[in-house]
Design an enzyme around this catalytic site. Structure first.
Site, PDB file in Angstrom:
ATOM      1  NE  ARG A 190      17.943  16.444 -38.596  1.00  0.00           N
ATOM      2  CZ  ARG A 190      17.576  17.306 -37.640  1.00  0.00           C
ATOM      3  NH1 ARG A 190      16.864  16.883 -36.623  1.00  0.00           N
ATOM      4  NH2 ARG A 190      17.937  18.562 -37.710  1.00  0.00           N
TER       5      ARG A 190
ATOM      6  NE  ARG B  13      24.646  21.547 -39.230  1.00  0.00           N
ATOM      7  CZ  ARG B  13      23.496  21.006 -39.627  1.00  0.00           C
ATOM      8  NH1 ARG B  13      22.929  21.378 -40.770  1.00  0.00           N
ATOM      9  NH2 ARG B  13      22.883  20.124 -38.891  1.00  0.00           N
TER      10      ARG B  13
ATOM     11  CG  ASN C 127      20.108  23.062 -37.515  1.00  0.00           C
ATOM     12  OD1 ASN C 127      19.723  23.908 -36.715  1.00  0.00           O
ATOM     13  ND2 ASN C 127      19.679  21.815 -37.487  1.00  0.00           N
ATOM     14  CG  ASP C 128      22.456  22.662 -43.442  1.00  0.00           C
ATOM     15  OD1 ASP C 128      23.685  22.644 -43.192  1.00  0.00           O
ATOM     16  OD2 ASP C 128      21.766  21.640 -43.540  1.00  0.00           O
TER      17      ASP C 128
ATOM     18  CB  CYS D 114      12.132  21.710 -39.137  1.00  0.00           C
ATOM     19  SG  CYS D 114      13.131  21.707 -40.632  1.00  0.00           S
TER      20      CYS D 114
ATOM     21  CD  GLU E 231      18.385  22.314 -45.436  1.00  0.00           C
ATOM     22  OE1 GLU E 231      18.743  22.229 -44.255  1.00  0.00           O
ATOM     23  OE2 GLU E 231      18.084  21.320 -46.111  1.00  0.00           O
TER      24      GLU E 231
ATOM     25  CG  HIS F 105      -1.818   1.177   1.262  1.00  0.00           C
ATOM     26  ND1 HIS F 105      -2.850   1.340   0.362  1.00  0.00           N
ATOM     27  CD2 HIS F 105      -1.818   2.262   2.045  1.00  0.00           C
ATOM     28  CE1 HIS F 105      -3.454   2.477   0.626  1.00  0.00           C
ATOM     29  NE2 HIS F 105      -2.845   3.058   1.646  1.00  0.00           N
TER      30      HIS F 105
ATOM     31  NE  ARG G 224      16.211  16.126 -43.696  1.00  0.00           N
ATOM     32  CZ  ARG G 224      17.062  16.724 -42.891  1.00  0.00           C
ATOM     33  NH1 ARG G 224      17.077  18.039 -42.780  1.00  0.00           N
ATOM     34  NH2 ARG G 224      17.900  16.023 -42.159  1.00  0.00           N
TER      35      ARG G 224
HETATM   36  C1  PEP Z   1      18.678  22.315 -40.729  1.00  0.00           C
HETATM   37  O1  PEP Z   1      19.618  22.397 -41.496  1.00  0.00           O
HETATM   38  O2  PEP Z   1      18.272  23.255 -40.009  1.00  0.00           O
HETATM   39  C2  PEP Z   1      17.973  21.028 -40.597  1.00  0.00           C
HETATM   40  C3  PEP Z   1      16.861  20.930 -39.896  1.00  0.00           C
HETATM   41  O3  PEP Z   1      18.508  19.939 -41.185  1.00  0.00           O
HETATM   42  P1  PEP Z   1      19.787  19.146 -40.641  1.00  0.00           P
HETATM   43  O4  PEP Z   1      20.131  19.712 -39.301  1.00  0.00           O
HETATM   44  O5  PEP Z   1      19.393  17.721 -40.603  1.00  0.00           O
HETATM   45  O6  PEP Z   1      20.797  19.450 -41.673  1.00  0.00           O
HETATM   46 MG    MG Z   2      19.908  20.898 -43.041  1.00  0.00          MG
END
Ligand code: PEP
Ligand code: MG
Length: 548
Positions: free
Chosen positions: A295, A463, A452-453, A500, A429, A188, A331
């Site tokens: 991805r 990067r 990111n790219d 994204c 991107e 309990h 993607r």
């Molecule tokens: C990006 O480039 O922001 C992206 C989402 O793709 P990845 O990081 O997989 O290159």
């Molecule tokens: Mg990318």
């Protein structure tokens, strides 16, 4: 610092003082009696009182922990009425001419032993219940009130074991955690801890004496440890963990199931980024509205050779079905640059980030691209699936993609294989895609900005290079202006635009993104609820509009 280990029955972290609870042993003496009728009557009265006490405890527990948590007190009432138990007590009084206390104590021990020796874990745990009802009867016979744990401040209760009646009588606001030497996951105490959502450990190797009593301690219900007088470093780590947990819990509790809608009524699509089917559990747990970036290259990266159409189809179908009608954006293959895949046998390049990667490989090797597209179009018949193409820099790439997609659909149709009609969007991107986003928007169903790219290519900063971290500034005005431009051009053409890349999950920018008109944010699952909170607190109207 002393660390004791046990089995965790509920997670979380509790910080506070230990209170060792030791049950006051009720000394029961064997007393010979001539008047067995009087002892039988005492037992019958005590039984009635105990049942009434349990009925009151049941009512208290229902209010505190709900019906399922309180059910134990109904079981105890039934145990007191159990014919075998009653007969054993009465028989002992009659035949051995002993006092009721003694007959109850012996019967209680015998029954507890019998339960403890059973194979079934649930029945084993009932040994504590029999002891509990017997103690209660003895207390009533002795004219003593029920025992309770009394503390003035919230404490970590450390005990050998805790009977249900002991835990229910505790003031729940005063309990930070239960740590017991014995007890089972079905006990309990464990059930109660789960209901109260406080950390609890059982089977802990902790001593029940002054070496821990009154000492400061931390219970970590995640790793099953109690740290007595933790050192500074450990305490800091545990407190950070506790803060994190608390924040997470609060967010989860209050925001799950809520809409991602701003104060001015704008609905935002808040999706999750994943790289694997295994990530789906956290996606659902965090209440994502869909998947904004799957991805798919991870399917390729974890293999020694090209994944077949069937293998890919199975994965995409699972994701689409699991998300049950929610949007799933997959993607297409984004191999190259930092994501190298041996069996592709790509030539060594001087500047791989500027080389043959992503959509460029797909267009250069249409047979690889077609296999993936066939799997995607087929899987799109099983859910709300969308396809997204990475690293677009030219309009003609879209034209070429459309031609290949058309060929794939025609092939599937001629083979009599079912396929859906997924939305098709692109990632923005590259700075080139930003600058021609007005034209691109007329050709596709949606935009998703890969920050990111985009940051890498806009700022001309690799990067992957840790030495350049200082220069890799995703908050750079150039990047932010590009995002605004892309969103404006998307809206002009009547399509939606999202983010994204990692920047989408940057909560310091959520409000700015909303003000820019970003329609979708796709982030790591753990970010969903913190961002939902900001969305719901944001008003995108101008100051002058707000007062109206
Ligand atoms: C990006 O480039 O922001 C992206 C989402 O793709 P990845 O990081 O997989 O290159
Ligand atoms: Mg990318």
């Amino acid at each position: 610092m002393q660390v004791y280990r046990g089995k965790s029955v509920f997670g979380g972290i509790a910080v506070g003082t230990i209170s060792v609870y030791s049950r006051e042993e009720q000394q029961v003496k064997r007393v010979k009696t001539e008047d067995t009728a009087a002892e039988l009557a005492r037992y019958a009265n005590a039984n009635e009182t105990a049942i009434a006490q349990l009925a009151a405890l049941y009512e208290k527990a229902v209010k505190e922990v709900g019906e399922s948590g309180a059910a134990i007190f109904e079981i105890h009432q039934m145990m007191l009425e159990d014919e075998d138990y009653k007969e054993s007590v009465e028989n002992m009084i009659r035949t051995q001419q002993v006092n009721a206390e003694y007959a109850v104590a012996v019967t209680g021990d015998n029954f507890a032993q019998m339960f403890a020796s059973m194979d079934d874990d649930y029945m084993k745990a009932r040994a504590a219940d029999v002891k509990d009802i017997s103690e209660r009867l003895i207390s009533v016979l002795n004219g003593r009130g029920a025992q309770a744990v009394n503390t003035k401040e919230p404490v970590i209760i450390v005990a050998d074991d805790l009977a249900p009646s002991e835990t229910v009588q505790m003031d729940k606001d005063m309990v930070l955690s239960f740590v017991t030497v014995h007890g089972s996951a079905n006990s309990h105490t464990a059930i109660l801890a789960r209901t109260m959502e406080i950390p609890a450990l059982i089977g802990t190797d902790i001593p029940l004496d002054e070496s821990v009593d009154g000492k400061f301690a931390v219970v970590d219900g995640m790793n099953g440890c109690i740290y007595v007088e933790p050192d500074e470093q450990t305490l800091k780590e545990l407190k950070d963990k506790q803060k994190e947990e608390r924040e997470k819990k609060e967010l989860l509790l209050s925001l799950k199931g809520k809409e991602n809608v701003t104060l001015d009524g704008r609905q935002i699509m808040l999706y999750a980024n994943i790289g694997n089917v295994k990530d789906l559990a956290t996606v659902l747990q965090n209440d994502a509205g869909g998947i904004g970036l799957f991805r798919s290259e991870f399917l390729y990266l974890e293999k020694e050779e090209y994944p077949t159409e069937e293998e890919q189809f199975a994965v995409y179908k699972t994701v689409a079905e699991t998300m049950a009608g929610k949007r799933v954006i997959i993607r297409t293959l984004d191999i190259g640059a930092d994501k190298q895949c041996g069996y592709f046998k790509l030539e060594r390049e001087e500047n791989p980030a500027l080389g043959l990667r992503a959509i460029r490989i797909c267009l250069a090797r249409p047979e690889v691209f077609k296999t993936q597209l066939r799997a995607l179009f087929r899987a799109s018949a099983y859910g709300n699936l969308a396809i997204m193409y990475p690293m677009i820099a030219n309009l003609w790439e879209i034209t070429r993609i459309k031609e290949i997609a058309q060929e794939v659909k025609a092939e599937l149709a001629s083979q009599g294989i079912a396929y859906g009609n997924p939305a098709q969007g692109i990632m923005i991107e590259t700075p080139a895609a930003v600058m021609i986003s007005e034209e691109l928007a007329k050709e596709v169903d949606f935009f998703s900005i890969g920050t990111n790219d985009l940051t890498q290519y806009t700022l001309a900063v690799d990067r992957q290079n840790p030495k350049l971290e200082e220069f890799y500034d995703a908050h750079h005005p150039a990047v932010l202006r590009m995002i605004r431009m892309v969103v404006d051009n998307a809206h002009k053409a009547g399509i939606w635009a999202g983010i994204c890349g990692e920047l989408g999950g940057d909560i310091t920018l959520t409000q700015s993104f909303l003000e820019m008109g970003v329609d979708e944010l796709s982030v790591s699952p753990g970010r969903i609820l913190p961002i939902r909170k900001i969305i719901r607190e944001t008003d995108c109207r101008k100051e002058s509009e707000k007062s109206n």
